[in-house]
Design a protein around this motif. Sequence first.
Motif, short mmCIF file in Angstrom:
data_model
loop_
_atom_site.label_atom_id
_atom_site.label_comp_id
_atom_site.label_asym_id
_atom_site.label_seq_id
_atom_site.Cartn_x
_atom_site.Cartn_y
_atom_site.Cartn_z
N LEU A 1 1.74 7.10 -4.92
CA LEU A 1 1.81 5.81 -4.21
C LEU A 1 1.48 4.62 -5.42
O LEU A 1 0.68 4.08 -5.63
N SER A 2 2.47 3.75 -4.96
CA SER A 2 1.99 2.80 -6.53
C SER A 2 1.03 1.74 -5.37
O SER A 2 0.96 1.57 -3.96
N PRO A 3 0.52 1.36 -6.34
CA PRO A 3 -1.26 0.13 -6.15
C PRO A 3 -0.60 -0.59 -4.94
O PRO A 3 -1.24 -0.95 -3.98
N GLU A 4 0.64 -1.90 -5.65
CA GLU A 4 1.36 -2.35 -3.80
C GLU A 4 1.38 -1.92 -2.55
O GLU A 4 1.02 -2.60 -1.57
N LEU A 5 2.49 -0.55 -2.60
CA LEU A 5 1.81 -0.18 -0.73
C LEU A 5 0.84 0.63 -1.03
O LEU A 5 0.64 0.50 0.94
N PHE A 6 -0.05 0.65 -1.23
CA PHE A 6 -1.29 1.24 -0.66
C PHE A 6 -2.00 0.12 -0.52
O PHE A 6 -2.32 0.21 0.61
N SER A 7 -2.24 -1.53 -0.72
CA SER A 7 -2.68 -2.22 -0.55
C SER A 7 -1.73 -2.42 1.16
O SER A 7 -2.37 -3.25 1.62
N LEU A 8 -0.64 -2.42 0.55
CA LEU A 8 -0.30 -3.58 1.97
C LEU A 8 0.04 -2.10 3.19
O LEU A 8 -0.40 -2.70 4.76
N LEU A 9 -0.50 -1.02 2.77
CA LEU A 9 -0.98 -0.22 3.94
C LEU A 9 -2.77 -0.63 3.95
O LEU A 9 -2.50 -0.36 5.64
N THR A 10 -3.30 -0.82 3.44
CA THR A 10 -4.72 -0.64 3.91
C THR A 10 -4.63 -2.55 4.33
O THR A 10 -6.31 -2.80 5.01
N ILE A 11 -4.02 -3.44 3.79
CA ILE A 11 -4.50 -5.10 3.99
C ILE A 11 -3.47 -5.42 4.73
O ILE A 11 -3.27 -6.92 4.79
N GLY A 12 -2.25 -5.16 5.00
CA GLY A 12 -1.24 -5.78 5.33
C GLY A 12 -1.45 -6.46 6.71
O GLY A 12 -0.88 -8.07 6.39
N ARG A 13 -2.58 -6.12 6.82
CA ARG A 13 -2.65 -6.91 8.56
C ARG A 13 -3.03 -8.72 7.71
O ARG A 13 -2.82 -9.67 8.33
N HIS A 14 -4.13 -8.71 7.07
CA HIS A 14 -4.17 -9.76 6.30
C HIS A 14 -2.97 -10.75 5.71
O HIS A 14 -3.52 -12.13 6.07
N GLY A 15 -1.80 -10.14 5.61
CA GLY A 15 -1.03 -11.00 5.86
C GLY A 15 0.40 -11.04 6.76
O GLY A 15 1.66 -11.14 6.54
N TYR A 16 -0.65 -10.66 7.62
CA TYR A 16 0.42 -11.22 8.76
C TYR A 16 1.47 -9.97 9.15
O TYR A 16 2.12 -10.76 9.94
N LEU A 17 1.35 -8.83 8.49
CA LEU A 17 2.47 -7.48 8.74
C LEU A 17 2.54 -6.59 9.68
O LEU A 17 1.12 -6.39 9.75
N ASN A 18 3.31 -6.55 10.04
CA ASN A 18 3.11 -4.85 10.92
C ASN A 18 4.33 -3.95 9.90
O ASN A 18 5.33 -4.75 10.11
N ILE A 19 4.35 -2.76 10.59
CA ILE A 19 4.99 -1.72 10.01
C ILE A 19 5.47 -0.98 10.44
O ILE A 19 4.73 -0.02 11.03
N ILE A 20 6.80 -0.05 10.98
CA ILE A 20 7.17 0.92 11.47
C ILE A 20 7.64 1.71 10.48
O ILE A 20 8.36 1.29 9.62
N ALA A 21 7.33 2.76 10.38
CA ALA A 21 8.07 3.99 9.08
C ALA A 21 8.35 5.27 9.88
O ALA A 21 7.60 5.72 10.87
N ASN A 22 9.39 5.80 9.76
CA ASN A 22 10.19 6.80 10.72
C ASN A 22 9.85 7.90 9.42
O ASN A 22 10.68 7.45 8.00
N THR A 23 9.97 9.40 9.46
CA THR A 23 10.37 10.43 8.41
C THR A 23 10.71 11.61 9.24
O THR A 23 10.04 11.78 10.00
N GLN A 24 11.69 12.61 8.51
CA GLN A 24 11.92 13.89 9.18
C GLN A 24 10.85 15.01 8.53
O GLN A 24 10.10 15.70 8.77
N ARG A 25 10.74 13.42 7.45
CA ARG A 25 9.16 14.94 6.75
C ARG A 25 8.42 14.96 6.36
O ARG A 25 7.68 14.40 5.52
#
Length: 143
Positions: A55-79
């Motif tokens: 997992l890239s460091p930027e995407l790890f940061s997105l998941l762990t501190i995204g709320r500080h950047g006013y981000l909401n995330i929706i992710a889907n997968t079948q796997r």
Amino acid sequence: AYTIVIQFSYGEGSEAIQNLASQISSVVYRTGKESQLYTCLIFEEAQFYFPTYNLSPELFSLLTIGRHGYLNIIANTQRPAQIHKTLISQSADVYIGKLFEMNDIKYLYSTIGEDALEAKNLQSGEFIHYKIVEGATEIICVF
């Protein structure tokens, strides 16, 4: 508020997908933090962006501190067995639809427990809703 859907053609290299998603996420994070404007990022086929390993460091940061950047995330997968555990652990809500692969069911069992076992018995259009963490980054996973 803005919604950005990140979706690539199947067959793109996972490194290229992660690099571009990292760049987009970094810009959106910085913009949200400066403007305090909420943005929702939607990741189709999350296993390509948030793989179990590398997992890239930027995407790890997105998941762990995204709320500080006013981000909401929706992710889907079948796997779900092919996604990084940080995606689930940082989620506020998980919706599980019918799953067939035992690896996917076992993976979710290790995260949310016995509720995951019901995924093989669901009908089309039925979902199990599992609330992970109150007050977490507003990440919603759909399997």
